[in-house]
Design an enzyme around this catalytic site. Sequence first.
Site, PDB file in Angstrom:
ATOM      1  N   TYR A   1      50.755  49.916  39.705  1.00  0.00           N
ATOM      2  CA  TYR A   1      50.622  48.452  39.698  1.00  0.00           C
ATOM      3  C   TYR A   1      51.989  47.797  39.928  1.00  0.00           C
ATOM      4  CZ  TYR A   1      48.383  44.072  38.291  1.00  0.00           C
ATOM      5  OH  TYR A   1      47.858  42.799  38.271  1.00  0.00           O
TER       6      TYR A   1
ATOM      7  N   ASN B   1      40.459  36.608  36.909  1.00  0.00           N
ATOM      8  CA  ASN B   1      39.686  36.349  38.123  1.00  0.00           C
ATOM      9  C   ASN B   1      39.368  34.887  38.420  1.00  0.00           C
ATOM     10  OD1 ASN B   1      39.755  38.970  39.020  1.00  0.00           O
ATOM     11  ND2 ASN B   1      37.883  39.571  37.978  1.00  0.00           N
TER      12      ASN B   1
ATOM     13  N   VAL C   1      35.621  38.606  41.596  1.00  0.00           N
ATOM     14  CA  VAL C   1      36.301  37.544  42.355  1.00  0.00           C
ATOM     15  C   VAL C   1      35.361  37.027  43.447  1.00  0.00           C
ATOM     16  CG1 VAL C   1      38.217  36.978  43.906  1.00  0.00           C
ATOM     17  CG2 VAL C   1      38.628  38.455  41.938  1.00  0.00           C
TER      18      VAL C   1
ATOM     19  N   GLY D   1      44.000  42.585  47.190  1.00  0.00           N
ATOM     20  CA  GLY D   1      43.562  43.854  46.608  1.00  0.00           C
ATOM     21  C   GLY D   1      43.458  44.896  47.705  1.00  0.00           C
TER      22      GLY D   1
ATOM     23  N   TRP E   1      49.248  37.381  44.265  1.00  0.00           N
ATOM     24  CA  TRP E   1      49.177  38.146  43.006  1.00  0.00           C
ATOM     25  C   TRP E   1      49.219  37.160  41.862  1.00  0.00           C
ATOM     26  CZ3 TRP E   1      53.637  41.357  40.483  1.00  0.00           C
ATOM     27  CH2 TRP E   1      53.111  42.163  39.478  1.00  0.00           C
TER      28      TRP E   1
HETATM   29  N1  LIG Z   1      46.115  40.037  43.449  1.00  0.00           N
HETATM   30  C1  LIG Z   1      45.555  39.443  42.408  1.00  0.00           C
HETATM   31  O1  LIG Z   1      46.101  38.540  41.794  1.00  0.00           O
HETATM   32  C2  LIG Z   1      44.194  39.893  41.984  1.00  0.00           C
HETATM   33  C3  LIG Z   1      43.536  39.249  40.928  1.00  0.00           C
HETATM   34  C4  LIG Z   1      42.242  39.658  40.601  1.00  0.00           C
HETATM   35  C5  LIG Z   1      41.648  40.696  41.295  1.00  0.00           C
HETATM   36  N2  LIG Z   1      42.365  41.317  42.283  1.00  0.00           N
HETATM   37  C6  LIG Z   1      41.793  42.405  43.075  1.00  0.00           C
HETATM   38  O2  LIG Z   1      40.559  41.951  43.604  1.00  0.00           O
HETATM   39  C7  LIG Z   1      39.688  43.045  43.756  1.00  0.00           C
HETATM   40  C8  LIG Z   1      38.392  42.749  43.047  1.00  0.00           C
HETATM   41  O3  LIG Z   1      38.633  42.669  41.647  1.00  0.00           O
HETATM   42  P1  LIG Z   1      37.407  42.412  40.667  1.00  0.00           P
HETATM   43  O4  LIG Z   1      37.878  42.438  39.280  1.00  0.00           O
HETATM   44  O5  LIG Z   1      36.700  41.200  41.133  1.00  0.00           O
HETATM   45  O6  LIG Z   1      36.535  43.731  41.010  1.00  0.00           O
HETATM   46  P2  LIG Z   1      35.199  44.294  40.381  1.00  0.00           P
HETATM   47  O7  LIG Z   1      34.366  43.199  39.858  1.00  0.00           O
HETATM   48  O8  LIG Z   1      35.537  45.417  39.482  1.00  0.00           O
HETATM   49  O9  LIG Z   1      34.479  44.909  41.667  1.00  0.00           O
HETATM   50  C9  LIG Z   1      35.053  45.894  42.458  1.00  0.00           C
HETATM   51  C10 LIG Z   1      34.702  45.600  43.907  1.00  0.00           C
HETATM   52  O10 LIG Z   1      35.375  46.494  44.771  1.00  0.00           O
HETATM   53  C11 LIG Z   1      34.443  47.077  45.658  1.00  0.00           C
HETATM   54  N3  LIG Z   1      34.931  48.402  46.004  1.00  0.00           N
HETATM   55  C12 LIG Z   1      35.239  49.399  45.151  1.00  0.00           C
HETATM   56  N4  LIG Z   1      35.722  50.471  45.831  1.00  0.00           N
HETATM   57  C13 LIG Z   1      35.707  50.125  47.135  1.00  0.00           C
HETATM   58  C14 LIG Z   1      36.064  50.793  48.330  1.00  0.00           C
HETATM   59  N5  LIG Z   1      36.544  52.040  48.314  1.00  0.00           N
HETATM   60  N6  LIG Z   1      35.916  50.144  49.500  1.00  0.00           N
HETATM   61  C15 LIG Z   1      35.424  48.887  49.534  1.00  0.00           C
HETATM   62  N7  LIG Z   1      35.077  48.192  48.427  1.00  0.00           N
HETATM   63  C16 LIG Z   1      35.216  48.802  47.246  1.00  0.00           C
HETATM   64  C17 LIG Z   1      33.127  47.067  44.894  1.00  0.00           C
HETATM   65  O11 LIG Z   1      32.052  47.169  45.787  1.00  0.00           O
HETATM   66  P3  LIG Z   1      30.599  47.742  45.364  1.00  0.00           P
HETATM   67  O12 LIG Z   1      29.872  46.607  44.694  1.00  0.00           O
HETATM   68  O13 LIG Z   1      29.998  48.132  46.647  1.00  0.00           O
HETATM   69  O14 LIG Z   1      30.818  48.900  44.431  1.00  0.00           O
HETATM   70  C18 LIG Z   1      33.219  45.715  44.223  1.00  0.00           C
HETATM   71  O15 LIG Z   1      32.898  44.689  45.120  1.00  0.00           O
HETATM   72  C19 LIG Z   1      40.436  44.261  43.206  1.00  0.00           C
HETATM   73  O16 LIG Z   1      41.092  44.895  44.273  1.00  0.00           O
HETATM   74  C20 LIG Z   1      41.451  43.634  42.281  1.00  0.00           C
HETATM   75  O17 LIG Z   1      42.564  44.446  42.069  1.00  0.00           O
HETATM   76  C21 LIG Z   1      43.606  40.941  42.620  1.00  0.00           C
END
Ligand SMILES: NC(=O)c1ccc[n+]([C@@H]2O[C@H](COP(=O)([O-])OP(=O)(O)OC[C@H]3O[C@@H](n4cnc5c(N)ncnc54)[C@H](OP(=O)(O)O)[C@@H]3O)[C@@H](O)[C@H]2O)c1
Length: 330
Positions: free
Chosen positions: A57, A129, A158, A243, A268
Amino acid sequence: MAMQKTTALRHASFGKPAEVLTLETIELPELKPEQALLKVLAAPINPADFGRVGGTYGELAELPATAGLEGVAEILELGSEGTRFRVGQKIFVPSSVGSWQSHAVVDCQTLFPAPEKLPMEQAAMGWVNPATAWKLMHDFAKLQAGDIIVQNAATSAVGKLVIQIASHLGIKTVNLVRNLDATPALKKLGAGVVLVDDRDAAKAALEATNGKKAKIALNSVGGSSALGMCKILADGGTLITFGGMDREPAPFPTRYLIFNDIRLRGFWVSKWYATAAREDILALHNEVFTFMENAKIRVDVAATYPLEDWQKALKHANQSGKSGKVLFKF
Ligand SMILES: NC(=O)c1ccc[n+]([C@@H]2O[C@H](COP(=O)([O-])OP(=O)(O)OC[C@H]3O[C@@H](n4cnc5c(N)ncnc54)[C@H](OP(=O)(O)O)[C@@H]3O)[C@@H](O)[C@H]2O)c1
């Protein structure tokens, strides 16, 4: 008062959570005048938690550390100086102390109130989120009713927040998913178009929008999915990467940079929290949580587990196609 203990999921090295985490009961330090004793109520398992425990991270804890990026807690006791808050108040667990634990002693100056009007599980997922979805939709383009957003991983928390916020603002969403089984659930939240995220997604998206392109593309997958979304971006549009779920590098979109002047940005939320003024954080929370409350916006919960079942919980959180967030409930 007797020495307070916490039961916590902790790690002394970085690695796969199943291998490095252990459930420990440890004594908490004595409460100082400017501190608060918290009882954690619920804490979600986010993709970033795997990165924080895994050592990949953007910001890593000093080891040994308690895992868990966010959660909601109740103030059990305040030190003599903790006047800004009250006993019983719901607050966000500071990510620096770790939310995957039953109790914590924290400095009051690191505390932010959690939304009391949202259900407890929603408040537990309220730090990361909602602010992310809101800022992705507000900070990179001036969106108006009728505009289009394209996003991948639309089934994510998200993604579902973006769909609901957009729907209430009259913004159309093109949602790319791995499995079309998710379509009815996303449509119920207000999704415009739901398409499978494959090589034909860009063509199918433009057919579905009668050729109208998106102002912003939200990329949390990476790899070829990101390139596909560049093809759906209007001239001057912005692809925001926040992400990298498929862990593949995104191909550099040469022709879309040249011929369509698209912009590539990153986001981020942790960086924003670390650099924003306290009043700005409180103002954003007030705006987002009021919006969520009025528009009845919710993040789906797939299941809750006690901390003792942490291995089951982490496995569930990693399952593809899960119906929502997995949380620890205390
Ligand atoms: N940069 C930032 O500030 C920030 C803040 C918040 C979140 N994020 C990022 O945003 C993303 C979503 O977070 P979240 O908490 O909303 O996630 P989440 O609810 O845990 O859901 C995970 C998501 O990722 C998909 N996924 C998992 N593995 C995958 C793969 N190999 N290829 C394509 N899709 C895949 C899942 O699809 P399925 O439904 O098909 O399993 C689901 O849509 C993550 O990458 C997280 O790190 C970033």
